[in-house]
Design an enzyme around this catalytic site. Structure first.
Site, mmCIF file in Angstrom:
data_model
loop_
_atom_site.group_PDB
_atom_site.id
_atom_site.type_symbol
_atom_site.label_atom_id
_atom_site.label_comp_id
_atom_site.label_asym_id
_atom_site.label_seq_id
_atom_site.Cartn_x
_atom_site.Cartn_y
_atom_site.Cartn_z
ATOM 1 N N GLY A 150 0.852 -1.196 0.000
ATOM 2 C CA GLY A 150 0.000 0.000 0.000
ATOM 3 C C GLY A 150 0.885 1.243 0.000
ATOM 4 O O GLY A 150 1.983 1.240 -0.565
ATOM 5 N N ARG A 232 1.642 -3.757 12.824
ATOM 6 C CA ARG A 232 0.999 -3.846 14.127
ATOM 7 C C ARG A 232 1.480 -5.103 14.832
ATOM 8 O O ARG A 232 1.741 -6.132 14.177
ATOM 9 C CB ARG A 232 -0.531 -3.907 13.992
ATOM 10 C CG ARG A 232 -1.197 -2.573 13.685
ATOM 11 C CD ARG A 232 -1.093 -1.575 14.840
ATOM 12 N NE ARG A 232 -1.713 -0.297 14.558
ATOM 13 C CZ ARG A 232 -1.073 0.761 14.055
ATOM 14 N NH1 ARG A 232 0.218 0.713 13.781
ATOM 15 N NH2 ARG A 232 -1.722 1.898 13.846
ATOM 16 N N GLU A 261 1.004 -2.118 24.062
ATOM 17 C CA GLU A 261 1.790 -0.881 24.048
ATOM 18 C C GLU A 261 1.167 0.098 25.038
ATOM 19 O O GLU A 261 -0.065 0.162 25.106
ATOM 20 C CB GLU A 261 1.810 -0.280 22.638
ATOM 21 C CG GLU A 261 2.530 -1.152 21.630
ATOM 22 C CD GLU A 261 2.588 -0.507 20.239
ATOM 23 O OE1 GLU A 261 2.289 0.698 20.115
ATOM 24 O OE2 GLU A 261 2.914 -1.217 19.287
ATOM 25 N N HIS A 279 7.353 2.204 18.777
ATOM 26 C CA HIS A 279 6.314 2.734 17.882
ATOM 27 C C HIS A 279 6.615 4.183 17.473
ATOM 28 O O HIS A 279 5.824 5.100 17.710
ATOM 29 C CB HIS A 279 4.937 2.635 18.541
ATOM 30 C CG HIS A 279 3.831 2.527 17.534
ATOM 31 N ND1 HIS A 279 2.740 1.721 17.666
ATOM 32 C CD2 HIS A 279 3.664 3.150 16.341
ATOM 33 C CE1 HIS A 279 1.947 1.839 16.626
ATOM 34 N NE2 HIS A 279 2.493 2.716 15.791
ATOM 35 N N ALA A 281 8.014 4.848 14.217
ATOM 36 C CA ALA A 281 8.323 4.878 12.781
ATOM 37 C C ALA A 281 7.771 6.117 12.085
ATOM 38 O O ALA A 281 8.365 6.647 11.151
ATOM 39 C CB ALA A 281 7.794 3.619 12.098
HETATM 40 N N1 LIG Z 1 4.744 1.877 13.082
HETATM 41 C C1 LIG Z 1 4.087 2.977 12.802
HETATM 42 O O1 LIG Z 1 4.307 4.028 13.390
HETATM 43 C C2 LIG Z 1 3.050 2.970 11.743
HETATM 44 C C3 LIG Z 1 2.382 1.806 11.394
HETATM 45 N N2 LIG Z 1 1.437 1.818 10.416
HETATM 46 C C4 LIG Z 1 0.773 0.551 10.057
HETATM 47 O O2 LIG Z 1 1.029 0.277 8.693
HETATM 48 C C5 LIG Z 1 -0.184 -0.146 8.079
HETATM 49 C C6 LIG Z 1 -0.138 0.135 6.587
HETATM 50 O O3 LIG Z 1 -0.134 1.522 6.356
HETATM 51 P P1 LIG Z 1 -0.354 2.103 4.873
HETATM 52 O O4 LIG Z 1 0.612 1.520 3.919
HETATM 53 O O5 LIG Z 1 -0.396 3.570 5.010
HETATM 54 O O6 LIG Z 1 -1.817 1.543 4.561
HETATM 55 P P2 LIG Z 1 -2.440 1.169 3.152
HETATM 56 O O7 LIG Z 1 -3.888 0.968 3.403
HETATM 57 O O8 LIG Z 1 -2.036 2.171 2.133
HETATM 58 O O9 LIG Z 1 -1.740 -0.225 2.779
HETATM 59 C C7 LIG Z 1 -2.074 -1.441 3.368
HETATM 60 C C8 LIG Z 1 -1.939 -2.526 2.327
HETATM 61 O O10 LIG Z 1 -2.165 -3.787 2.947
HETATM 62 C C9 LIG Z 1 -2.958 -4.563 2.057
HETATM 63 N N3 LIG Z 1 -3.664 -5.609 2.775
HETATM 64 C C10 LIG Z 1 -4.761 -5.488 3.572
HETATM 65 N N4 LIG Z 1 -5.129 -6.692 4.045
HETATM 66 C C11 LIG Z 1 -4.260 -7.603 3.524
HETATM 67 C C12 LIG Z 1 -4.122 -9.005 3.652
HETATM 68 N N5 LIG Z 1 -4.966 -9.732 4.395
HETATM 69 N N6 LIG Z 1 -3.104 -9.600 2.998
HETATM 70 C C13 LIG Z 1 -2.255 -8.885 2.219
HETATM 71 N N7 LIG Z 1 -2.341 -7.554 2.064
HETATM 72 C C14 LIG Z 1 -3.332 -6.921 2.725
HETATM 73 C C15 LIG Z 1 -3.888 -3.559 1.399
HETATM 74 O O11 LIG Z 1 -4.419 -4.050 0.189
HETATM 75 C C16 LIG Z 1 -2.963 -2.376 1.184
HETATM 76 O O12 LIG Z 1 -2.311 -2.429 -0.062
HETATM 77 C C17 LIG Z 1 -1.276 0.617 8.852
HETATM 78 O O13 LIG Z 1 -2.528 -0.019 8.775
HETATM 79 C C18 LIG Z 1 -0.734 0.638 10.260
HETATM 80 O O14 LIG Z 1 -1.189 -0.504 10.957
HETATM 81 C C19 LIG Z 1 1.154 2.957 9.739
HETATM 82 C C20 LIG Z 1 1.787 4.130 10.034
HETATM 83 C C21 LIG Z 1 2.740 4.247 11.103
HETATM 84 O O1 LIG Z 2 -0.281 5.788 11.605
HETATM 85 C C1 LIG Z 2 -0.321 4.777 12.348
HETATM 86 O O2 LIG Z 2 -1.079 3.821 12.158
HETATM 87 C C2 LIG Z 2 0.607 4.701 13.476
HETATM 88 O O3 LIG Z 2 0.887 3.639 13.928
HETATM 89 C C3 LIG Z 2 1.180 5.933 14.053
HETATM 90 O O4 LIG Z 2 0.248 6.443 14.903
HETATM 91 P P1 LIG Z 2 0.529 7.748 15.819
HETATM 92 O O5 LIG Z 2 1.210 8.743 14.932
HETATM 93 O O6 LIG Z 2 1.361 7.303 16.963
HETATM 94 O O7 LIG Z 2 -0.831 8.182 16.222
#
Ligand SMILES: NC(=O)C1=CN([C@@H]2O[C@H](COP(=O)(O)OP(=O)(O)OC[C@H]3O[C@@H](n4cnc5c(N)ncnc54)[C@H](O)[C@@H]3O)[C@@H](O)[C@H]2O)C=CC1
Ligand SMILES: O=C(O)C(=O)COP(=O)(O)O
Length: 316
Positions: A150, A232, A261, A279, A281
């Site tokens: 994504g 996650r 967390e 957390h 990133a």
């Molecule tokens: N560590 C951190 O601080 C952060 C963590 N995240 C996590 O990263 C995740 C992804 O973020 P984005 O790329 O912005 O979201 P996005 O929605 O753009 O991408 C997610 C991708 O996962 C795919 N997907 C969904 N279910 C699936 C499955 N069962 N099998 C295979 N692929 C599947 C979707 O089709 C999509 O292409 C968020 O949902 C969040 O949980 C996001 C931002 C910050």
């Molecule tokens: O965008 C996400 O899903 C994150 O994990 C980051 O969340 P936060 O910026 O800590 O509210």
């Protein structure tokens, strides 16, 4: 009218989101990220909007907030918000897609490099006066497997191409044009798992992705490979990861996200072949400023102007 915010990074670098709320006549109540129902309760009656990081927005909280109109995820993943309960009450749930994709992709790639070169261990040993000679894994030219191509996964892919890596991807939905333009091969989960030197996870946490990497899946990885999780905590089974790292099933791993967390102690933290971060990133200046402004924009659009907010995640 109150707006409760439990995101520790809200308006961290830029006061503009706070000014916008004040100018709109909305009172901002800042509470800690782990504030529970007890801490929120005195404000909930008058709360019209929430900006949350990881607050558990469950049916109990929603029932205690009769005037709540919108819950804005300060970021992307909405797995901590009850999407059905909010929908039933007509409360919008929004997120901010895209804003932190560069920050998170940079971070995922830095974890790949840190795992491969054992940097935390190298630094610790050098500081201790041991002048360690560490023979590391290559990154350039190796194979990376991206699960969830994504917004963030695509940015990781572009960085990997800069390292001349073979890029494999697995996703429930495919972007054939992006894959063709950037030399990315969509493969099955097992093909990706078996062939990759680095596997990096970028899916949301859903019933389908919960425990996606358990011991059985890790056993399909090369014993020389690494698992990186910035998605996650629940996507990787943590007890199984401990077994895989201590029994030589895989070479190393890194995670920015955990099942519980904040996570102040964990058996994984004791392992030299595991790199934990708290957390963080998405925490860069550019990413955080964008996110705060977009949350506030949605709140004012809906609460003040009675218009539909952007990026609705609960199907309203
Ligand atoms: N560590 C951190 O601080 C952060 C963590 N995240 C996590 O990263 C995740 C992804 O973020 P984005 O790329 O912005 O979201 P996005 O929605 O753009 O991408 C997610 C991708 O996962 C795919 N997907 C969904 N279910 C699936 C499955 N069962 N099998 C295979 N692929 C599947 C979707 O089709 C999509 O292409 C968020 O949902 C969040 O949980 C996001 C931002 C910050
Ligand atoms: O965008 C996400 O899903 C994150 O994990 C980051 O969340 P936060 O910026 O800590 O509210």
């Amino acid at each position: 009218m109150k707006v409760i915010c439990t995101s520790p990074s809200f308006a961290k670098y830029d006061q503009q989101p706070i000014k916008l709320l004040n100018d709109a006549g909305l009172e901002l109540i800042m509470l800690p990220a782990d504030a529970g129902l007890e801490a929120l309760a005195p404000h909930l009656e008058q709360t019209v909007a929430m900006i949350v990081a990881f607050t558990d927005v469950n049916a109990g909280l929603i029932a205690a907030a009769p005037n709540l109109k919108i819950v804005c995820k300060h970021g992307v993943g909405v797995d901590n918000i009850d999407l059905n309960a909010t929908r039933e009450k007509g409360i919008f749930v929004t997120n901010v897609p895209d804003a932190n994709k560069h920050a998170v992709a940079d971070f995922a790639f830095s974890l790949i490099l840190n795992c491969a070169r054992q940097l935390p261990y190298a630094i610790e040993q050098t500081r201790a006066g041991n002048w360690p000679r560490i023979f590391a894994s290559d990154v350039y030219g190796k194979t990376i497997g991206i699960i969830g191509l994504g917004n963030i996964g695509k940015q990781v892919a572009l960085r990997a191409r800069g390292f001349n890596m073979r890029v494999l991807a697995h996703d429930a939905w495919q972007d054939a044009q992006f894959a063709a333009d950037n030399h990315i091969e969509y493969v099955s989960l097992d093909e990706l798992t078996e062939q990759s030197d680095f596997i990096t996870l970028h899916t949301p946490l859903t019933p389908e992705t919960k425990n996606l990497f358990d011991l059985a899946q890790m056993k399909k990885m090369k014993s020389t490979s690494y698992l990186i999780n910035v998605s996650r905590g629940g996507v990787v089974n943590e007890e199984d990861l401990f077994l895989a790292l201590t029994q030589g099933v895989i070479k190393g791993a890194a995670a920015d996200v955990f099942l519980q967390e904040p996570c102040n102690s964990h058996p994984l933290f004791a392992l030299d072949n595991f790199i934990p971060t708290a957390h963080i990133a998405g925490y860069t200046e550019g990413a955080i400023s964008n996110i705060g402004e977009q949350c506030v924009y949605n709140i004012i659009e809906h609460v003040i102007h009675q218009r539909k907010p952007k990026n609705i995640m609960n199907g309203l």
